[in-house]
Structures are given as C-alpha cells and as structure tokens.
Motif scaffolding. Sequence first.
Motif, mmCIF file in Angstrom:
data_model
loop_
_atom_site.group_PDB
_atom_site.id
_atom_site.type_symbol
_atom_site.label_atom_id
_atom_site.label_comp_id
_atom_site.label_asym_id
_atom_site.label_seq_id
_atom_site.Cartn_x
_atom_site.Cartn_y
_atom_site.Cartn_z
ATOM 1 N N ASN A 1 0.814 -1.216 0.000
ATOM 2 C CA ASN A 1 0.000 0.000 0.000
ATOM 3 C C ASN A 1 0.849 1.268 0.000
ATOM 4 O O ASN A 1 0.428 2.309 0.479
ATOM 5 C CB ASN A 1 -0.919 0.003 1.227
ATOM 6 N N GLN A 2 2.029 1.176 -0.572
ATOM 7 C CA GLN A 2 2.985 2.279 -0.498
ATOM 8 C C GLN A 2 2.442 3.558 -1.111
ATOM 9 O O GLN A 2 2.772 4.663 -0.668
ATOM 10 C CB GLN A 2 4.292 1.875 -1.188
ATOM 11 N N SER A 3 1.586 3.438 -2.117
ATOM 12 C CA SER A 3 1.056 4.641 -2.764
ATOM 13 C C SER A 3 0.225 5.494 -1.813
ATOM 14 O O SER A 3 0.068 6.703 -2.027
ATOM 15 C CB SER A 3 0.202 4.251 -3.975
ATOM 16 N N LEU A 4 -0.312 4.885 -0.764
ATOM 17 C CA LEU A 4 -1.086 5.653 0.211
ATOM 18 C C LEU A 4 -0.225 6.678 0.927
ATOM 19 O O LEU A 4 -0.736 7.664 1.461
ATOM 20 C CB LEU A 4 -1.714 4.722 1.256
ATOM 21 N N TYR A 5 1.081 6.436 0.940
ATOM 22 C CA TYR A 5 1.975 7.274 1.721
ATOM 23 C C TYR A 5 2.819 8.191 0.844
ATOM 24 O O TYR A 5 3.792 8.775 1.308
ATOM 25 C CB TYR A 5 2.844 6.393 2.622
ATOM 26 N N ASN A 6 2.431 8.300 -0.424
ATOM 27 C CA ASN A 6 2.978 9.323 -1.313
ATOM 28 C C ASN A 6 1.926 10.423 -1.404
ATOM 29 O O ASN A 6 1.028 10.381 -2.245
ATOM 30 C CB ASN A 6 3.277 8.742 -2.691
ATOM 31 N N VAL A 7 2.005 11.375 -0.515
ATOM 32 C CA VAL A 7 0.967 12.394 -0.385
ATOM 33 C C VAL A 7 1.261 13.549 -1.331
ATOM 34 O O VAL A 7 2.331 14.163 -1.258
ATOM 35 C CB VAL A 7 0.899 12.908 1.076
ATOM 36 N N PRO A 8 0.343 13.867 -2.252
ATOM 37 C CA PRO A 8 0.595 14.946 -3.211
ATOM 38 C C PRO A 8 0.496 16.312 -2.556
ATOM 39 O O PRO A 8 0.004 16.458 -1.425
ATOM 40 C CB PRO A 8 -0.539 14.752 -4.231
#
Length: 312
Positions: free
Chosen positions: A166-173
């Motif tokens: 779920n790494q994309s959850l922690y790439n906050v735009p």
Amino acid sequence: MKSNHNGGGRPLDGRPTKRRLKTKPILILLALLLLGNLLWFIAWVIPNGPTGSGEEVASVEGVSITREDWMVAMEEQYGKATLLELVNAKVMDTAAQEYDIEVTDKEIDLELALIRSAQDGAITNVQSLNQEITRQKLRSQLILDKVLTKDVVIEDEKVQTFYNENQSLYNVPTTFRASLIVLQSESDAQDAVKELDNGSSFDVLARELSVDISSGSLGGDIGFISEGQENIDPAVVTAASKLEVNQWSDAVSLANGRYGVVFVQDIAKAQTFSYENIKDHIKRELALEQLPQSVSPEAFWREFNTKWFYGE
C-alpha cells in the motif's frame, strides 16, 4: 475500484490489495473538530460583550433577541456535546500521564497529512477548522489509540508487508486549502475579482455571491484539494497550483459551464513517507483492527474519577 476478495484477503487474481486501514472514522473526527470550533467561538463571544444578559444581539420587527436568549439556545443545542469534548480531552491528557504516553508534533503532522490525502466528496465541505483545535483533537485521539494498543503485538513482518502493498497511500501529493466562488457567467466572475482587488473579503463575497450553496455557506471553503481528486473540477486545482497563499485567481472556466474565482488559504507540500516514517502509524492501526470493538474516552471516566454537569 472495488475488487472481489477471497478468504485470504487478496483479490481473486492474486495481486496485492491496496486498502486503507480502518483508522478512526475521519467523518466523526472532523465533526468533533467542528464542535471544538463552536466552543472556541462561544469563548470568544462571551468575554467581548457587555456582562448584562439583556443586551440585544438582534431584533426582528422590533422584537429583541438578547445575549441571554442566544447563550441559552447554544447551550441547549451544543452545550452537552461541547462539554463532553472538554472532559474527554482532559481525560486523555490524564491517561497520557498515567500510562507514560507521548504524542509528538511530528506524529500529529503525519496524521494531518494522511487526512488531507484521504479526502473525498463525503468530507471536503467539513473544513472550517481552527488549526490549534484540530491538533488538540488529533493529539487526544492518538493518546486513546496508543493506550488501547499498548499491549497488542503486531509483527514487524506484517507491518512491512502492508507498507509494501500500500505504499502509494503514503505518497501524499501537494494539497491546497482552497476557497471557491462559483458564478453563472464570466462577467460575474470578473466583477467578483474586481471587488476582491478593491478590498472585499473573499469569505463575505462567497456567502453573498456564490451559486454553489454548499461551499458558499462556508465562505467558499472547499477544503484541501489536489490533482486527480475526482470530486473537484481539474480547472480549480490548476488555478490553485498557480497561486501563492492568500492570493486569488482571475475568472476560471468550470466544466459545468459556470465560472469561478479560486482563493488559496494554505499549501501543504507533497510528502513521501518512508517505511521508517510510517511504521509506527501502520503498526498502531493494524493493532486497532485487532480490537473487538471501538472504545471512546468515556471508557476511562471511572478510572480517573470523572464527574460532570450532566451527572450521567
């Protein structure tokens, strides 16, 4: 996009599932924050007015509405909930001392970033939040979560697996705290810009002019927005990305044929949280999922000899 799942927690095609943890419901948290804002408002109003309870604060056809009428109505509608918030905040502060729990500013910053990135159409309009109150509420929630999960063991391997899947959850735009005035025509939007240039308040103009009732009633506040957010017109995000804090745009053509004026209140820069940054958060949330039921601060009232006005 929804996927069908088998008993092992993965989609039937075998690929890892990207999911959000069952964190404390954000809608409930933000609703409580709004109550906190109401408390701040009442505290601000009372000391600044004359002490006489018969002071007139409004009138209709010559019939007065007094400060006492106003205060009694607010107490009846919101008093219990507001006092509950005060009591629970104090209970959690006491729990932090009793259980030797610390909540850092860095942890609160992380929670704020994740809340902003998780926003969708269900919560974007719940936004008029005083930042100090917001942080205090998050602190109390984190204390509660840490108390509840202090004895729950979550293996590091499980935490690492969740992060990997779920790494994309922690790439906050990058997100923009924005306000929007929606007008029927380009000329109306241009007139609004002229009024802003001449010193008018964006908040007041949004309430007076915006044809979008939901945001207009909040002074135009549409919350934190970011690129790719499904419930936000891309033109609004594009306009916001070209502005600095406390700047407004020219007339912006919207997808529905109307026009808007965008104002940026705040900018939260993009962040990427590494495993080391986020592992404690994930571990705590996975631990919360293991609890048989949700627990509120009221569960600690007896432990800390809590009494209050309503006597329950």
